[in-house]
Design an enzyme around this catalytic site. Structure first.
Site, PDB file in Angstrom:
ATOM      1  N   GLU A  84     -14.384-103.455  -5.899  1.00 37.23           N
ATOM      2  CA  GLU A  84     -13.518-102.502  -5.320  1.00 37.23           C
ATOM      3  C   GLU A  84     -12.342-102.102  -5.858  1.00 37.23           C
ATOM      4  O   GLU A  84     -11.895-103.025  -6.699  1.00 37.23           O
ATOM      5  CB  GLU A  84     -13.452-102.935  -3.994  1.00 37.23           C
ATOM      6  CG  GLU A  84     -14.423-103.079  -2.934  1.00 37.23           C
ATOM      7  CD  GLU A  84     -14.233-103.470  -1.561  1.00 37.23           C
ATOM      8  OE1 GLU A  84     -14.826-103.086  -0.857  1.00 37.23           O
ATOM      9  OE2 GLU A  84     -13.242-104.173  -1.415  1.00 37.23           O
ATOM     10  N   CYS A  97      -5.472 -99.459  -8.453  1.00 40.33           N
ATOM     11  CA  CYS A  97      -5.678-100.972  -8.682  1.00 40.33           C
ATOM     12  C   CYS A  97      -7.006-101.261  -9.011  1.00 40.33           C
ATOM     13  O   CYS A  97      -8.012-101.024  -8.352  1.00 40.33           O
ATOM     14  CB  CYS A  97      -5.095-101.498  -7.401  1.00 40.33           C
ATOM     15  SG  CYS A  97      -5.238-103.209  -7.269  1.00 40.33           S
ATOM     16  N   CYS A 104     -13.836-114.514  -7.872  1.00 40.38           N
ATOM     17  CA  CYS A 104     -12.765-115.186  -8.816  1.00 40.38           C
ATOM     18  C   CYS A 104     -12.791-116.604  -8.567  1.00 40.38           C
ATOM     19  O   CYS A 104     -13.050-117.388  -7.753  1.00 40.38           O
ATOM     20  CB  CYS A 104     -11.243-114.682  -8.566  1.00 40.38           C
ATOM     21  SG  CYS A 104      -9.841-115.468  -9.516  1.00 40.38           S
ATOM     22  N   CYS A 108      -7.613-119.192  -5.078  1.00 40.94           N
ATOM     23  CA  CYS A 108      -6.389-119.498  -4.534  1.00 40.94           C
ATOM     24  C   CYS A 108      -6.699-119.516  -2.968  1.00 40.94           C
ATOM     25  O   CYS A 108      -7.541-118.694  -2.529  1.00 40.94           O
ATOM     26  CB  CYS A 108      -5.209-118.116  -4.820  1.00 40.94           C
ATOM     27  SG  CYS A 108      -5.151-118.271  -6.741  1.00 40.94           S
ATOM     28  N   CYS A 111      -6.429-116.472  -0.868  1.00 38.57           N
ATOM     29  CA  CYS A 111      -6.979-115.099  -1.153  1.00 38.57           C
ATOM     30  C   CYS A 111      -8.412-114.926  -0.847  1.00 38.57           C
ATOM     31  O   CYS A 111      -9.413-115.915  -1.125  1.00 38.57           O
ATOM     32  CB  CYS A 111      -6.756-115.003  -2.750  1.00 38.57           C
ATOM     33  SG  CYS A 111      -7.826-113.582  -3.490  1.00 38.57           S
ATOM     34  N   SER A 181      -1.806-107.908 -13.547  1.00 35.86           N
ATOM     35  CA  SER A 181      -1.595-109.400 -12.799  1.00 35.86           C
ATOM     36  C   SER A 181      -2.249-110.479 -13.144  1.00 35.86           C
ATOM     37  O   SER A 181      -3.648-110.560 -13.264  1.00 35.86           O
ATOM     38  CB  SER A 181      -1.725-108.848 -11.331  1.00 35.86           C
ATOM     39  OG  SER A 181      -1.425-110.094 -10.490  1.00 35.86           O
ATOM     40  N   LEU A 204       3.531-116.098  -9.222  1.00 32.95           N
ATOM     41  CA  LEU A 204       4.129-117.583  -9.211  1.00 32.95           C
ATOM     42  C   LEU A 204       3.764-118.396  -7.746  1.00 32.95           C
ATOM     43  O   LEU A 204       3.300-119.430  -8.037  1.00 32.95           O
ATOM     44  CB  LEU A 204       5.662-117.354  -9.272  1.00 32.95           C
ATOM     45  CG  LEU A 204       6.586-118.476  -9.252  1.00 32.95           C
ATOM     46  CD1 LEU A 204       6.025-119.290 -10.737  1.00 32.95           C
ATOM     47  CD2 LEU A 204       7.909-118.078  -9.286  1.00 32.95           C
ATOM     48  N   CYS A 322      -3.389-105.957  -0.982  1.00 32.18           N
ATOM     49  CA  CYS A 322      -3.339-107.261  -1.858  1.00 32.18           C
ATOM     50  C   CYS A 322      -4.195-108.409  -1.265  1.00 32.18           C
ATOM     51  O   CYS A 322      -3.990-108.739  -0.116  1.00 32.18           O
ATOM     52  CB  CYS A 322      -2.094-107.814  -2.272  1.00 32.18           C
ATOM     53  SG  CYS A 322      -1.078-106.824  -3.018  1.00 32.18           S
TER      54      CYS A 322
END
Ligand code: SAH
Ligand code: SF4
Length: 336
Positions: A84, A97, A104, A108, A111, A181, A204, A322
């Protein structure tokens, strides 16, 4: 195919050198979507190229529109996965974006893409197709690699796609309008920066290395101070070259001591911290920091002399905000 590879390809076929430029013009100026359109390339040469290469545009397989004007496009990869991208109009700007991977592996804990784990890398073609194939392409002013995936984990395809976006032989976007990013693993990041010059947004999320490794397991084995030293060097002349992202998680990383330690870590650095409100998703029990706590954190950073902003949430109603991209898993067949 970046220009150098295209030239080498044409050379291997023993065709005249100028063919590479002709083809690049067809692809990136005239937006040709088949070899047949390249009428100044002889038919014989087109046939020979077609035996080895393919010109193809894959239209989005879905488009959702948010009440705030954000659009979410979905593409189906050759492997049958869904990837997407989000198109975000903001005044004069139109930001696209894009994703670099399906899922991934950094994992994280906040996420939704990370929860999918890694399903596959996108090719440079699949990354660029997210830009090339949408009807608003002509109006896009900025491209951000902030969708699904960690760009450093798919380095070659990402570098090739950046080159094609920014090169005069490609789409010719200014490299000041392309932002990548990343969680910022120092060694692959150094390799990336050797090969392309883009703006960086570095995730971060906490100034404390131990906590960072817990929140972002894929950063274990990487040193936060080494990363910051490298970025400090890069940010020297221009505060827009490097910025930091910090997702605001209630009672996890939003205390004043986190703000103080962040300011200390980044002290004297020419940069900006972008605070991202956490977007909750089903199956995750973390809570977003309240707007008041976000503002308290922001003000504390500014008190220490840092520039800090809060990123507006866009496209929440269509899960384009996000961290929410492609949470859908491929359909599995239910046993009868
Ligand atoms: N892998 C890269 C780029 C994609 S993620 C990176 O992590 O930087 C883009 C941004 O979205 C990152 O800053 C990430 O931390 C943030 N993000 C991830 N999940 C989120 C969530 N649930 N709510 C808000 N931001 C999130
Ligand atoms: Fe990967 Fe970025 Fe999500 Fe972390 S925040 S899991 S690095 S996409």
């Amino acid at each position: 195919m970046p220009q150098e590879s295209l030239r080498a390809f044409i050379q291997r076929l023993e065709m005249p050198r100028y063919r590479a430029n002709q083809i690049a013009e067809w692809l990136y100026r005239h937006h040709a979507d088949s070899l047949d359109q390249m009428t100044n390339v002889s038919l014989t040469d087109r046939r020979r190229i077609a035996e080895l290469a393919e010109v193809r545009v894959s239209s989005p397989t879905d488009c959702k529109v948010s009440a705030d004007g954000t659009k979410k496009y979905a593409f189906t990869t050759d492997g049958g996965d869904v990837v997407e991208s989000a198109l975000i109009p903001e005044g004069e700007r139109m930001t696209l974006c894009i994703s670099s991977q399906v899922g991934c592996r950094v994992g994280c804990t906040f996420c939704a893409t990370g929860a999918m784990r890694l399903r596959g890398n996108l090719s440079a073609g699949e990354i660029l197709n997210q830009y090339r194939s949408i009807p608003e392409r002509e109006h896009i002013t900025n491209v951000v690699y902030m969708g699904m995936g960690e760009p450093l984990d798919n380095l070659n395809a990402v570098v090739d796609s950046v080159e094609l976006l920014t090169s005069p032989h490609g789409y010719g976007l200014s490299n000041r309008r392309v932002t990548l990013s990343t969680v910022g693993k120092p060694a692959p990041l150094a390799r990336l920066l050797k090969r392309c010059d883009v703006r960086l947004a570095v995730s971060l999320h906490t100034p404390f290395q131990q906590q960072r490794r817990e929140l972002m397991p894929g950063t274990r084995g990487y040193d936060l101070n080494e990363l910051v030293a490298m970025l400090r060097e890069r940010a020297r002349e221009d505060r827009r070259r490097v910025s930091f992202e910090y997702v605001m998680l209630h009672d996890i990383n939003d205390s004043l001591s986190h703000a103080d330690a962040t300011a200390q870590l980044l002290s004297g650095m020419h940069t900006r911290v972008n605070l991202i409100p956490f977007h909750p998703w089903p199956g995750n029990d973390m809570q977003p920091s309240s707007p008041a706590r976000i503002e308290r954190f922001r003000a504390q950073l500014e008190r220490h002399g840092l520039t800090a902003t809060v990123r507006a949430t866009r496209g929440l109603d269509i899960e384009a905000a996000c961290g929410l991209l492609a949470t859908r898993r491929p359909q599995t067949v239910q046993p009868q």
